[in-house]
Every structure is written in C-alpha cells, then in structure tokens.
Design a protein around this motif. Structure first.
Motif, PDB file in Angstrom:
ATOM      1  N   ALA A 106       0.847  29.524  19.216  1.00  0.00           N
ATOM      2  CA  ALA A 106       1.307  28.434  20.074  1.00  0.00           C
ATOM      3  C   ALA A 106       2.144  27.499  19.214  1.00  0.00           C
ATOM      4  N   GLU A 107       2.636  26.452  19.846  1.00  0.00           N
ATOM      5  CA  GLU A 107       3.440  25.481  19.128  1.00  0.00           C
ATOM      6  C   GLU A 107       3.111  24.090  19.636  1.00  0.00           C
ATOM      7  N   VAL A 108       2.951  23.146  18.724  1.00  0.00           N
ATOM      8  CA  VAL A 108       2.749  21.745  19.091  1.00  0.00           C
ATOM      9  C   VAL A 108       3.808  20.941  18.353  1.00  0.00           C
ATOM     10  N   ASP A 109       4.606  20.225  19.110  1.00  0.00           N
ATOM     11  CA  ASP A 109       5.676  19.405  18.524  1.00  0.00           C
ATOM     12  C   ASP A 109       6.545  20.212  17.559  1.00  0.00           C
ATOM     13  N   GLY A 110       6.853  21.445  17.932  1.00  0.00           N
ATOM     14  CA  GLY A 110       7.694  22.298  17.099  1.00  0.00           C
ATOM     15  C   GLY A 110       6.985  22.947  15.924  1.00  0.00           C
ATOM     16  N   ARG A 111       5.714  22.651  15.743  1.00  0.00           N
ATOM     17  CA  ARG A 111       4.934  23.201  14.628  1.00  0.00           C
ATOM     18  C   ARG A 111       4.115  24.398  15.113  1.00  0.00           C
ATOM     19  N   PRO A 112       4.246  25.551  14.443  1.00  0.00           N
ATOM     20  CA  PRO A 112       3.435  26.700  14.863  1.00  0.00           C
ATOM     21  C   PRO A 112       1.957  26.485  14.542  1.00  0.00           C
ATOM     22  N   ILE A 113       1.112  26.796  15.522  1.00  0.00           N
ATOM     23  CA  ILE A 113      -0.343  26.709  15.371  1.00  0.00           C
ATOM     24  C   ILE A 113      -0.957  27.950  15.999  1.00  0.00           C
ATOM     25  N   LEU A 114      -2.270  28.058  15.923  1.00  0.00           N
ATOM     26  CA  LEU A 114      -3.005  29.113  16.610  1.00  0.00           C
ATOM     27  C   LEU A 114      -4.056  28.470  17.513  1.00  0.00           C
ATOM     28  N   LEU A 115      -4.021  28.830  18.794  1.00  0.00           N
ATOM     29  CA  LEU A 115      -5.095  28.444  19.704  1.00  0.00           C
ATOM     30  C   LEU A 115      -6.265  29.351  19.366  1.00  0.00           C
ATOM     31  N   CYS A 116      -7.433  28.781  19.158  1.00  0.00           N
ATOM     32  CA  CYS A 116      -8.576  29.535  18.641  1.00  0.00           C
ATOM     33  C   CYS A 116      -9.668  29.614  19.712  1.00  0.00           C
ATOM     34  N   TRP A 117      -9.875  30.819  20.232  1.00  0.00           N
ATOM     35  CA  TRP A 117     -10.920  31.042  21.236  1.00  0.00           C
ATOM     36  C   TRP A 117     -12.059  31.825  20.613  1.00  0.00           C
ATOM     37  N   GLN A 118     -13.284  31.403  20.922  1.00  0.00           N
ATOM     38  CA  GLN A 118     -14.480  32.097  20.453  1.00  0.00           C
ATOM     39  C   GLN A 118     -15.277  32.561  21.661  1.00  0.00           C
ATOM     40  N   TYR A 119     -15.767  33.798  21.572  1.00  0.00           N
ATOM     41  CA  TYR A 119     -16.572  34.371  22.644  1.00  0.00           C
ATOM     42  C   TYR A 119     -17.656  33.385  23.054  1.00  0.00           C
ATOM     43  N   GLY A 120     -17.768  33.145  24.359  1.00  0.00           N
ATOM     44  CA  GLY A 120     -18.746  32.195  24.881  1.00  0.00           C
ATOM     45  C   GLY A 120     -18.105  30.885  25.320  1.00  0.00           C
TER      46      GLY A 120
END
Length: 137
Positions: free
Chosen positions: A94-108
C-alpha cells in the motif's frame, strides 16, 4: 522487490478479501498441523524443516504438501505476501502519503488495523488510528 510494479491495495480492498483469507489460512494451518504431527510421530531425523525434508521422511504426505503449496499460491494470487503459517500473517503493499508501506493482516483479525514499513516486519506493526486510517492511494 524486483523491478516489477507492485499493485497497491486500499484497506477496503483487503477487508473485502478477509473472509477468503480466513478460509485459506484456516485450511493452511489445519493441513500444516496434521503434517507436523505426522512427521513428529515418525521423525527419525531432527532436521525436518522444509517440504523437501517432509517428503524425504514421509513421501505419503505429498498430497498434503501440494495442498499447502497451492493454498499459499492462492493467497499470493490475491496479491498478498504470505509471511508465515504459525501467526497467520499476510502483508499487502500500500502507500501512505506517497510512502510505500505494507498493510499487515493476521489470521483472526476481522479487518486490517495494522501496517508497517517495507523493512520492519511484524515487530514494527503499528495500529491505524481508530477514527480514520490514513488516506491510501
């Protein structure tokens, strides 16, 4: 990452995939648990860490290993980066304010509530503000 363009996801896009991800992760964890317990029961060698090791020690587990591999592939086909069976982690670029990030999902987790930088991993997980997550492009 390689030179390939990576698709960026919004929180909403990942949230719509969570029911499918939950089903895939539940299947994955159940199959891995069965394989681990079968290997553990008959383990003559302590170094069974990879699917190749599993198949060397217990070739009859091939259909289960194939199911594990195809389930991980299905998660990755959705656009997720599979990060681990035990914690049930999947990251989405994903991207926030032009900065690449990772949305982190955990089972549950019923929705995406955490993110981290590309090189931070699970230990660097930060929660989105409850009121409104940052705008994602």
């Amino acid at each position: 990452m390689t030179g390939m363009a990576t698709r960026c996801f919004t929180i909403e896009e990942v949230n719509t995939m969570i029911p499918r991800l939950e089903m895939l992760m539940e299947r994955l964890q159940r199959t891995v648990l069965m394989v681990r317990s079968t290997v553990h029961e008959a383990e003559a060698e302590p170094a069974v860490r990879t699917t190749v090791d599993v198949l060397r020690v217990r070739p009859e587990l091939a259909p289960y290993v194939a199911e594990i591999e195809s389930t991980v592939a299905e998660i990755e086909q959705l656009g997720g980066q599979f990060k681990g069976i035990d914690l049930g982690l999947v990251d989405f670029p994903a991207e926030v304010d032009g900065r690449p990030i990772l949305l982190c999902w955990q089972y549950g987790e019923k929705c995406v509530g955490f993110w981290h930088g590309l090189d931070e991993g699970f230990a660097g997980r930060r929660a989105f503000p409850v009121a409104s997550p940052p705008p994602l492009q």
